[in-house]
Design an enzyme around this catalytic site. Sequence first.
Site, PDB file in Angstrom:
ATOM      1  N   GLN A   1      -4.877  -1.105   9.477  1.00 41.65           N
ATOM      2  CA  GLN A   1      -4.797  -2.467   8.944  1.00 41.65           C
ATOM      3  C   GLN A   1      -5.425  -3.467   9.919  1.00 41.65           C
ATOM      4  O   GLN A   1      -5.070  -3.494  11.097  1.00 41.65           O
ATOM      5  CB  GLN A   1      -3.320  -2.819   8.682  1.00 41.65           C
ATOM      6  CG  GLN A   1      -3.115  -4.171   8.041  1.00 41.65           C
ATOM      7  CD  GLN A   1      -3.673  -4.271   6.620  1.00 41.65           C
ATOM      8  OE1 GLN A   1      -3.484  -3.375   5.815  1.00 41.65           O
ATOM      9  NE2 GLN A   1      -4.366  -5.354   6.331  1.00 41.65           N
TER      10      GLN A   1
ATOM     11  N   ASP B   1     -11.295   2.929   3.725  1.00 43.93           N
ATOM     12  CA  ASP B   1     -11.664   1.512   3.677  1.00 43.93           C
ATOM     13  C   ASP B   1     -13.185   1.357   3.563  1.00 43.93           C
ATOM     14  O   ASP B   1     -13.676   0.273   3.249  1.00 43.93           O
ATOM     15  CB  ASP B   1     -11.191   0.801   4.955  1.00 43.93           C
ATOM     16  CG  ASP B   1      -9.985  -0.105   4.702  1.00 43.93           C
ATOM     17  OD1 ASP B   1      -9.751  -0.456   3.537  1.00 43.93           O
ATOM     18  OD2 ASP B   1      -9.304  -0.450   5.685  1.00 43.93           O
TER      19      ASP B   1
ATOM     20  N   LYS C   1       0.838  -1.207   0.000  1.00 44.54           N
ATOM     21  CA  LYS C   1       0.000   0.000   0.000  1.00 44.54           C
ATOM     22  C   LYS C   1       0.874   1.258   0.000  1.00 44.54           C
ATOM     23  O   LYS C   1       0.613   2.207  -0.726  1.00 44.54           O
ATOM     24  CB  LYS C   1      -0.935   0.000   1.220  1.00 44.54           C
ATOM     25  CG  LYS C   1      -2.101  -0.951   1.051  1.00 44.54           C
ATOM     26  CD  LYS C   1      -2.861  -1.197   2.337  1.00 44.54           C
ATOM     27  CE  LYS C   1      -3.932  -2.269   2.110  1.00 44.54           C
ATOM     28  NZ  LYS C   1      -4.553  -2.767   3.339  1.00 44.54           N
TER      29      LYS C   1
END
Length: 290
Positions: free
Chosen positions: A99, A122, A55
């Site tokens: 995460q 997200d 990422k």
Amino acid sequence: MTETQLIDGKAFAEKLLSQVAADVAQLKEKTGKTPGLAVVIVGEDPASQVYVRNKVEKTKAVGMNSVHHVLPAETNQADLLALVETLNRDDGVNGILVQLPLPKQIDEQAVINAISPDKDVDGFHVINAGRLATGQEALVACTPTGCMMLLKDRLGSLAGKEAVVIGRSNIVGKPMAALLLAESCTVTIAHSKTKDLPQVCRRADILVAAVGRPEMVKGDWIKPGAVVIDVGVNRIPAEGGKTKLVGDVATKEVMGVAQAITPVPGGVGPMTIACLLFNTLKATKMQWKL
Ligand code: NDP
């Protein structure tokens, strides 16, 4: 017999990333500012570390700033929430990603809901889930967003199609179903308690498998001509003591039946990360009112 095509998610993701990079360059020229994505990782889960490294690299490659926080595995919830709050207030940060999974002592949902909904790239915040469910502009989870892009590219209008989504998680199954419904599909969500899953799948013009069970979906579950999106990523033993990645669909059995299928690897996976940067760009434009 139908010639089943493999949907090249890698190539599509590369095109999407080039488009994001071009848009970022334009934004910088127009505003003199650079969009930024903050990624937070707690602990040393090796798979998470690989995802995060990937990422960070891709964020820089599209010309965005990347902020990367690595916290020790024993971090407590209050400290993580304090970091999230700092990032919420930081004007240089337009997107925040924590995460998952998080260590046991931390309540994941509490952390997700502490992220500003406008920076929730997200798309997991309850406000974004609610906006999606009610047809409002939302930041939508990356994996389903990527699946939709592949489906629309393949099929054009999805209106009236029978869609079956196997899996009802908050990060894949539910948002996927909501997106398909928003495109006027007739949607069925299947899960572990569904009766006669093969028969349910056989009515699908669009079948999305997001289960996490290697090659569970068999060739004779597929309606001839269906488009199959295989979200599953499962590592199984292979020859020579090695391992390999397979999806939730027995791809070989589907060849000759489906119109098209996403391969694993190289299908949905690359789209997920590209959509993270697509979402970061979207969040930035929303914040900067562009
Ligand atoms: P979850 O474990 O959160 O959800 C799995 C879902 O599958 C649940 O709803 C579960 O039902 C359902 N399920 C389990 N067993 C069966 C069964 N035998 N029959 C029917 N349904 C079943 O997983 P995620 O949604 O997070 O992920 C799904 C898969 O997608 C995983 O392989 C994951 O690695 C992969 N993934 C891939 C991504 C990518 O970028 N390519 C991104 C995210 C996920 P119930 O709710 O009843 O328990």
